[in-house]
Design an enzyme around this catalytic site. Structure first.
Site, mmCIF file in Angstrom:
data_model
loop_
_atom_site.group_PDB
_atom_site.id
_atom_site.type_symbol
_atom_site.label_atom_id
_atom_site.label_comp_id
_atom_site.label_asym_id
_atom_site.label_seq_id
_atom_site.Cartn_x
_atom_site.Cartn_y
_atom_site.Cartn_z
ATOM 1 N N HIS A 1 -52.654 -25.476 54.761
ATOM 2 C CA HIS A 1 -53.648 -26.534 54.814
ATOM 3 C C HIS A 1 -54.536 -26.327 56.031
ATOM 4 O O HIS A 1 -54.279 -25.448 56.866
ATOM 5 C CB HIS A 1 -52.973 -27.911 54.863
ATOM 6 C CG HIS A 1 -51.977 -28.073 55.955
ATOM 7 N ND1 HIS A 1 -52.324 -28.196 57.265
ATOM 8 C CD2 HIS A 1 -50.627 -28.104 55.922
ATOM 9 C CE1 HIS A 1 -51.235 -28.318 58.000
ATOM 10 N NE2 HIS A 1 -50.177 -28.251 57.208
HETATM 11 P P1 TYD Z 1 -47.047 -30.828 56.575
HETATM 12 O O1 TYD Z 1 -48.031 -31.068 57.670
HETATM 13 O O2 TYD Z 1 -47.609 -30.497 55.222
HETATM 14 O O3 TYD Z 1 -46.026 -29.669 57.013
HETATM 15 P P2 TYD Z 1 -46.254 -28.124 57.347
HETATM 16 O O4 TYD Z 1 -47.663 -27.958 57.802
HETATM 17 O O5 TYD Z 1 -45.294 -27.834 58.421
HETATM 18 O O6 TYD Z 1 -45.912 -27.319 56.154
HETATM 19 O O7 TYD Z 1 -46.095 -32.078 56.467
HETATM 20 C C1 TYD Z 1 -44.970 -32.090 55.614
HETATM 21 C C2 TYD Z 1 -44.583 -33.542 55.361
HETATM 22 O O8 TYD Z 1 -44.186 -34.180 56.566
HETATM 23 C C3 TYD Z 1 -45.722 -34.375 54.789
HETATM 24 O O9 TYD Z 1 -45.170 -35.163 53.736
HETATM 25 C C4 TYD Z 1 -46.137 -35.286 55.903
HETATM 26 C C5 TYD Z 1 -44.943 -35.351 56.809
HETATM 27 N N1 TYD Z 1 -45.332 -35.391 58.235
HETATM 28 C C6 TYD Z 1 -45.224 -36.579 58.925
HETATM 29 O O10 TYD Z 1 -44.817 -37.620 58.387
HETATM 30 N N2 TYD Z 1 -45.588 -36.608 60.252
HETATM 31 C C7 TYD Z 1 -46.040 -35.501 60.892
HETATM 32 O O11 TYD Z 1 -46.369 -35.554 62.111
HETATM 33 C C8 TYD Z 1 -46.168 -34.279 60.142
HETATM 34 C C9 TYD Z 1 -46.676 -33.032 60.793
HETATM 35 C C10 TYD Z 1 -45.794 -34.279 58.820
#
Ligand code: TYD
Length: 136
Positions: free
Chosen positions: A50
């Protein structure tokens, strides 16, 4: 605007073990309003996939190693992270993938804002459209 770059962190070397600190006014180029970490990443898995509209991040391999692949629509650049005394500054509007995690790796992320799903681009083609419209 500051581009993606590896930034060294202070390291206090000691025979008892090394110490690295991050504080306001230090080398992290934004005020930190959130910290999260990735751990227990199964072998072969990748994270990220993303971009963020306005969020700035600073990514540190506090244990083990992994690669951060950054992309702004004109080619990918790989930043291997394997040291706890440096980190990668990721500006807004860069698509990122985190991959090639070593066993036991811990990825510490400092972020400029609290979590906000509306700041995410999770669809690559919408992200590329947004980059193109900013640059035209
Ligand atoms: P995401 O940012 O997509 O993870 P990555 O970039 O590490 O693959 O987040 C994964 C899930 O965690 C998403 O459902 C949102 C949640 N999340 C939070 O609740 N708080 C946070 O600070 C972060 C980074 C993610």
């Amino acid at each position: 605007m500051l581009g993606p770059q590896i930034i060294k962190l202070p390291k206090v070397s000691d025979p008892r073990g090394n110490l690295t600190y991050i504080q306001s006014g230090g080398p992290v180029p934004f005020g930190v309003r959130r910290v999260y970490y990735l751990y227990d990443v199964p072998g072969g898995e990748s994270r990220g996939g993303h971009a963020h509209l306005s969020l700035e991040q600073f990514i540190i391999a506090v244990s083990g190693s992994f690669d951060v692949v950054l992309d702004r629509g004109a080619g990918k650049k790989i930043f291997p992270l394997r040291r706890a005394d440096q980190g990668l500054y990721v500006p807004p509007m860069y698509w990122r993938e985190l991959q090639n995690f070593s066993s036991g790796a811990v990825c510490l992320v400092l972020a400029s804002e609290p979590y906000d799903e509306s700041d995410y681009y999770r669809d690559y083609s919408s992200y590329l459209d947004a980059v193109a419209s900013r640059e035209s």
